[in-house]
Design an enzyme around this catalytic site. Structure first.
Site, PDB file in Angstrom:
ATOM      1  N   ASP A   1     -39.658  57.045  25.050  1.00  0.00           N
ATOM      2  CA  ASP A   1     -39.282  55.663  24.795  1.00  0.00           C
ATOM      3  C   ASP A   1     -37.751  55.620  24.811  1.00  0.00           C
ATOM      4  O   ASP A   1     -37.083  56.657  24.738  1.00  0.00           O
ATOM      5  CB  ASP A   1     -39.834  55.236  23.432  1.00  0.00           C
ATOM      6  CG  ASP A   1     -39.472  53.809  23.086  1.00  0.00           C
ATOM      7  OD1 ASP A   1     -39.489  52.949  23.994  1.00  0.00           O
ATOM      8  OD2 ASP A   1     -39.153  53.548  21.911  1.00  0.00           O
TER       9      ASP A   1
ATOM     10  N   ASP B   1     -35.206  52.586  23.377  1.00  0.00           N
ATOM     11  CA  ASP B   1     -34.523  52.076  22.197  1.00  0.00           C
ATOM     12  C   ASP B   1     -35.116  52.694  20.932  1.00  0.00           C
ATOM     13  O   ASP B   1     -36.322  52.662  20.724  1.00  0.00           O
ATOM     14  CB  ASP B   1     -34.625  50.548  22.135  1.00  0.00           C
ATOM     15  CG  ASP B   1     -33.561  49.943  21.241  1.00  0.00           C
ATOM     16  OD1 ASP B   1     -32.400  50.369  21.366  1.00  0.00           O
ATOM     17  OD2 ASP B   1     -33.878  49.081  20.409  1.00  0.00           O
TER      18      ASP B   1
END
Length: 314
Positions: free
Chosen positions: A31, A33
């Protein structure tokens, strides 16, 4: 693989344990952020950790529910924040995967009505998916605005210019049972500085689900489709050889669990260790998929494991 290091359930690992885990994996899904950056600030050590993974021959891909920018823009952001060896082909955003779903899976014939940012439209149009143009007169309402005659799908993403008219139009299009109802992701909110939050795509999708009486098909995490996109573009991707690394239990960990991947929670983002323990120790079996196999403080913890290998090879 989880059984080799302990039973599934938030095992905090470091040093040699991280090294052994990474050596057993061919594909690392990350992922963005909360894992490798916060907005426009890279997580300390993240760029070096990503470079080390790539240099060691790992197939590194980035899976993000952020649908606000096209992949080309992501490449620039990666480079700007110091991730200089990331390529376009490694980036799988919910906007890109939504475009692939519309083009290749449902093979939409007609226009798509988009509740979302310009970046989402750019990704769709780049895939040859036609979007309804917004050309309402100032002061137009649902009582007198024009509705496109050939809308075959409604796609909801993050929309910082959402209006009541957009919501009303989408509700009208979805009265046609043959019109597809899709959402880039169902993230409810995103953290901002100072303790504030930004409503996510999931909140807009929920509003439209209520007004239309229908449920959206979610393309991004935790849906399996993003992993199917990766598998279709990289040959030989086996779930048992993959590790999903994220910061959000309800999306990243559940995504990995849904796809049969080992999962790792980093504590640099939304979810914390006590949140994972609460799911692990709770009575609901349905929440087991939200529990990470492994936990690290930060992806920068990989660097210590790499340094030990490098020292041994000197």
């Amino acid at each position: 693989m989880a059984g080799a290091f302990g039973l599934k359930g938030c095992q905090k690992i470091r040093g040699p344990q991280i090294r052994n885990l990474l050596e057993a994996k061919d594909c690392i899904l990350l992922d963005c952020d909360g894992v490798i950056w916060h907005g426009e600030t890279a997580v300390t050590g993240a760029a070096k950790a990503v470079s080390s993974l790539i240099r060691r021959g790992k197939n590194v891909v980035f899976v993000t529910n952020n649908c606000t920018r096209p992949r080309e823009s992501y490449v620039h952001k990666f480079y700007r924040l110091g991730f200089t060896d990331v390529t376009l082909e490694q980036i799988f955003s919910s906007s890109y995967c939504s475009a692939l779903y519309l083009r290749d899976v449902v093979k939409v014939r007609g226009q798509v009505y988009v509740m979302g940012c310009d970046g989402l439209r750019v990704e769709l149009e780049g895939a040859g998916v036609s979007c309804v143009e917004e050309a309402d007169e100032p002061g137009a309402t649902i009582y007198d605005c024009a509705l496109a005659p050939d809308v075959k799908a409604v796609l909801v993403g993050h929309d910082d210019k959402l209006t009541f008219l957009k919501l009303a139009k989408a509700s009208c299009y979805l009265r046609d049972p043959d019109c597809l109802f899709l959402a880039t992701d169902n993230d409810p909110w995103h953290p901002l500085s100072g303790g504030r939050i930004l409503p996510g795509s999931g909140s807009l999708t929920a509003a439209l689900e209520v007004s239309s009486g229908r449920k959206a098909t979610v393309i991004g995490k935790p849906s399996r489709f993003m992993f199917e996109c990766i598998s279709s573009q990289f040959s030989g991707v086996e779930p048992a050889k993959c590790l999903m690394i994220g910061d959000r239990l309800e999306t990243d960990m559940l995504f990995g669990s849904n796809c049969g991947l080992d999962t790792m929670l980093t504590l640099t983002g939304v979810s914390q260790l006590e949140d994972a323990h609460e799911y692990r120790d709770g009575d609901l079996a349905a929440n087991r998929g939200l529990v990470p196999d492994y936990v690290v403080d930060s992806i920068a913890d990989f660097l210590t494991a790499f340094e030990e290998v490098d020292e041994q090879s000197d």
